[in-house]
Design an enzyme around this catalytic site. Structure first.
Site, PDB file in Angstrom:
ATOM      1  N   GLY A  44      -6.603  10.929   1.974  1.00  0.00           N
ATOM      2  CA  GLY A  44      -5.445  11.629   2.515  1.00  0.00           C
ATOM      3  C   GLY A  44      -5.644  12.003   3.962  1.00  0.00           C
ATOM      4  O   GLY A  44      -4.687  12.315   4.668  1.00  0.00           O
ATOM      5  N   ARG A  87      -4.627   4.306   0.950  1.00  0.00           N
ATOM      6  CA  ARG A  87      -5.766   4.117   0.052  1.00  0.00           C
ATOM      7  C   ARG A  87      -6.995   4.914   0.478  1.00  0.00           C
ATOM      8  O   ARG A  87      -7.360   4.920   1.640  1.00  0.00           O
ATOM      9  CB  ARG A  87      -6.103   2.627   0.004  1.00  0.00           C
ATOM     10  CG  ARG A  87      -7.172   2.243  -0.989  1.00  0.00           C
ATOM     11  CD  ARG A  87      -7.322   0.740  -1.016  1.00  0.00           C
ATOM     12  NE  ARG A  87      -8.474   0.342  -1.803  1.00  0.00           N
ATOM     13  CZ  ARG A  87      -8.885  -0.910  -1.899  1.00  0.00           C
ATOM     14  NH1 ARG A  87      -8.236  -1.866  -1.263  1.00  0.00           N
ATOM     15  NH2 ARG A  87      -9.938  -1.211  -2.618  1.00  0.00           N
ATOM     16  N   GLY A 138       1.820  -9.312   5.696  1.00  0.00           N
ATOM     17  CA  GLY A 138       1.894  -9.757   7.086  1.00  0.00           C
ATOM     18  C   GLY A 138       1.403  -8.734   8.086  1.00  0.00           C
ATOM     19  O   GLY A 138       1.704  -8.846   9.273  1.00  0.00           O
ATOM     20  N   LYS A 139       0.614  -7.748   7.620  1.00  0.00           N
ATOM     21  CA  LYS A 139       0.203  -6.698   8.564  1.00  0.00           C
ATOM     22  C   LYS A 139      -0.735  -7.225   9.648  1.00  0.00           C
ATOM     23  O   LYS A 139      -0.660  -6.792  10.796  1.00  0.00           O
ATOM     24  CB  LYS A 139      -0.413  -5.504   7.833  1.00  0.00           C
ATOM     25  CG  LYS A 139      -1.667  -5.753   7.045  1.00  0.00           C
ATOM     26  CD  LYS A 139      -2.130  -4.455   6.376  1.00  0.00           C
ATOM     27  CE  LYS A 139      -3.385  -4.686   5.542  1.00  0.00           C
ATOM     28  NZ  LYS A 139      -3.143  -5.609   4.409  1.00  0.00           N
ATOM     29  N   LYS A 174       5.412   8.480   9.442  1.00  0.00           N
ATOM     30  CA  LYS A 174       4.970   9.638  10.213  1.00  0.00           C
ATOM     31  C   LYS A 174       5.067   9.294  11.680  1.00  0.00           C
ATOM     32  O   LYS A 174       4.730   8.178  12.096  1.00  0.00           O
ATOM     33  CB  LYS A 174       3.521  10.017   9.859  1.00  0.00           C
ATOM     34  CG  LYS A 174       3.003  11.222  10.642  1.00  0.00           C
ATOM     35  CD  LYS A 174       1.569  11.584  10.275  1.00  0.00           C
ATOM     36  CE  LYS A 174       1.080  12.790  11.076  1.00  0.00           C
ATOM     37  NZ  LYS A 174      -0.318  13.165  10.751  1.00  0.00           N
ATOM     38  N   GLU A 195     -12.087  -9.135   8.908  1.00  0.00           N
ATOM     39  CA  GLU A 195     -11.715  -9.987   7.783  1.00  0.00           C
ATOM     40  C   GLU A 195     -11.568 -11.445   8.189  1.00  0.00           C
ATOM     41  O   GLU A 195     -11.996 -12.348   7.464  1.00  0.00           O
ATOM     42  CB  GLU A 195     -10.417  -9.481   7.154  1.00  0.00           C
ATOM     43  CG  GLU A 195     -10.076 -10.141   5.843  1.00  0.00           C
ATOM     44  CD  GLU A 195      -8.895  -9.474   5.158  1.00  0.00           C
ATOM     45  OE1 GLU A 195      -8.896  -9.399   3.920  1.00  0.00           O
ATOM     46  OE2 GLU A 195      -7.955  -9.039   5.866  1.00  0.00           O
ATOM     47  N   ARG A 211       4.311  11.773  14.932  1.00  0.00           N
ATOM     48  CA  ARG A 211       4.023  13.133  15.397  1.00  0.00           C
ATOM     49  C   ARG A 211       4.867  13.519  16.605  1.00  0.00           C
ATOM     50  O   ARG A 211       5.230  14.670  16.770  1.00  0.00           O
ATOM     51  CB  ARG A 211       2.529  13.257  15.712  1.00  0.00           C
ATOM     52  CG  ARG A 211       2.062  14.659  16.010  1.00  0.00           C
ATOM     53  CD  ARG A 211       0.547  14.737  15.939  1.00  0.00           C
ATOM     54  NE  ARG A 211       0.052  14.844  14.567  1.00  0.00           N
ATOM     55  CZ  ARG A 211      -1.171  14.516  14.192  1.00  0.00           C
ATOM     56  NH1 ARG A 211      -2.018  14.006  15.058  1.00  0.00           N
ATOM     57  NH2 ARG A 211      -1.542  14.677  12.937  1.00  0.00           N
ATOM     58  N   ALA A 235      -0.724 -10.271  10.898  1.00  0.00           N
ATOM     59  CA  ALA A 235       0.132 -11.032  11.821  1.00  0.00           C
ATOM     60  C   ALA A 235       0.934 -10.094  12.719  1.00  0.00           C
ATOM     61  O   ALA A 235       1.053 -10.323  13.926  1.00  0.00           O
ATOM     62  CB  ALA A 235       1.078 -11.939  11.031  1.00  0.00           C
TER      63      ALA A 235
END
Length: 450
Positions: free
Chosen positions: A382, A379, A208-209, A416, A237, A418, A211
């Protein structure tokens, strides 16, 4: 008719004369000027000689400079009489900053003239494609802008005053200093989406990213600047129609499936019409180019920024951004993605806006018993973790529980942050049929706080 390049001989001579008058000023001049900033070639050579002597910590006067010029084979070009003229010049060092500013001003103008001439010349080159020509032109111009804004050391008291002034301007605005996400608990953790931040939203497919990102884009447009905030969405996409269809489902609370088929009751049509009118007032801009590079994205965002129509950028998703084709085949994809993430961070800083990029997670997640993502799962690079100011992970436990009913409970974790705490886990209910996320509560987990 030939024209002379703009420059001030008097200012150049005064800068050099100030060094002979007070050699200590060379310390500051080394950070502000180089020999190319001088137009007169004699002045270029004298400054280069002075710089060499300074770096060797040797005395700087007529004798040492003339000796250095002789060793460089440049004394004949400068001339004894001209060097004597500079040495005998007695400018006041009190006005040195003014002399330097004049030299830098003319140097920048000459650089602009040369750049513009090169741009014109390239325009007649049939081997350069129009898109490459435009991108290269923008890059040349912005390189000059960066040169103009080249920073120097700033004393702490100046920064302290800036921080105090910003704090005073915000004291009646609560803790929100950036763009509101529309989710109160998320705003508390981030103080809003901050200018110059790169935010990574990562998950495995079907979590669901997309959305969630569209919810944030919609909320940013609705909850900031009296609904005048401008958001740019780059979807590599899905099509614009698919994205807006999801937004309409979220806004109207009518199932996306029904909007696609048009099988709506009269009441549902009213909801859709109302949502369409509400969404139509927002400043959300879409680009669904399937093959787009960071240069393309930056170029389009600059245009919106120049028109004061850019406050937030969403990119779906990072791994689909086209790499640099000019380097040919065999380019390591990990290096490409690393370069892309750095460029997105640079774009956020240049345009002073928050940029959110969605990212896929590696399949290694599937092999663990606990499939909650960690930073190592990002993915292909790094450097995504390194460049990002905030890394968010979406996770639904029911996704991996085959045969178990999915109640839509979704975790949003701060891996994360910052400018704030990490380890915060926010709970949302994902209403998939409406492409809508609703906050449930907040949970603290030990994920290695900074």
């Amino acid at each position: 008719m030939s024209r002379t390049m703009p420059y001030s001989l008097e200012a150049e001579q005064s800068v050099l004369g100030s060094v002979f008058l007070s050699p200590a000023v060379m310390v500051s001049l080394m950070d502000k000027l180089n020999e190319d900033d001088f137009y007169d070639q004699r002045n270029q050579r004298i400054f280069y000689a002075l710089k060499n002597l300074f770096l060797r910590e040797e005395k700087m006067d007529y004798t040492t400079v003339s000796t250095e010029l002789a060793q460089l084979g440049a004394m004949r070009d400068v001339g004894v009489s001209y060097l004597s003229e500079i040495t005998d010049l007695v400018p006041t060092t009190t006005n040195l900053d003014a002399y330097v500013d004049i030299v830098k001003e003319y140097s920048l103008k000459r650089a602009m003239i040369k750049t513009a001439s090169q741009i014109v010349e390239d325009g007649f080159n049939d081997k350069i494609r129009a898109t490459e020509y435009i991108d290269d032109t923008e890059e040349k111009i912005f390189e000059l802008i960066r040169r103009r804004k080249a920073s120097e050391f700033v004393r702490i008291n100046e920064v302290v005053n800036e921080v105090k002034e910003k704090a005073e301007s915000r004291k009646n605005k609560g803790s929100l200093t950036g763009l509101s996400t529309g989710f109160g608990i998320m705003d508390q953790i981030t103080s809003g989406l901050q200018p110059e931040e790169l935010i990574i939203l990562a998950a495995r497919p079907s979590m669901g990213k997309s959305a969630f990102a569209m919810n944030l884009a919609l909320n940013a447009a609705k909850h900031n600047k009296d609904q005048k905030a401008a958001v740019a969405v780059f979807s590599l996409e899905m099509s614009n129609e698919q994205l807006v269809g999801r937004m309409m489902a979220s806004e109207s609370r009518v199932e996306n499936r029904k909007i696609k088929t048009g099988e709506l009751t009269p009441k549902e049509w009213q909801f859709v019409d109302s949502a369409a009118e509400s969404l139509g007032r927002l400043n959300v801009f879409f680009d669904d180019s399937s093959a787009i590079s960071v240069q393309d994205i930056r170029s389009k965002c600059r245009k919106l920024k120049q028109e004061s129509k850019l406050d937030f950028v969403v990119i779906d998703y990072l791994q689909l951004i086209k790499g640099d084709e000019s380097k040919g085949g065999g380019v390591n994809r990990q290096e490409e993605v690393a370069k892309i993430s750095r460029q997105l961070k640079q774009m956020a800083r240049e345009l002073k806006i928050p940029v959110m990029a969605l990212s896929q997670l590696s399949r290694g997640v599937e092999k663990r018993d606990d499939k909650r993502p960690v930073l190592a799962d990002l993915r292909e690079s790094g450097s995504i973790e390194q460049d990002a100011d905030i890394v968010l992970f979406l996770y639904r436990d029911e996704y991996y529980s085959h045969g178990k009913e999915d109640n839509g409970e979704t975790e949003l974790s701060f891996a994360k942050n910052r400018q704030g705490s990490v380890g915060n886990v926010l709970l949302f209910k994902f209403e998939k049929e409406y492409s809508r996320f609703l906050p449930i509560t907040r949970r603290e987990e030990d994920m290695g706080r900074d």
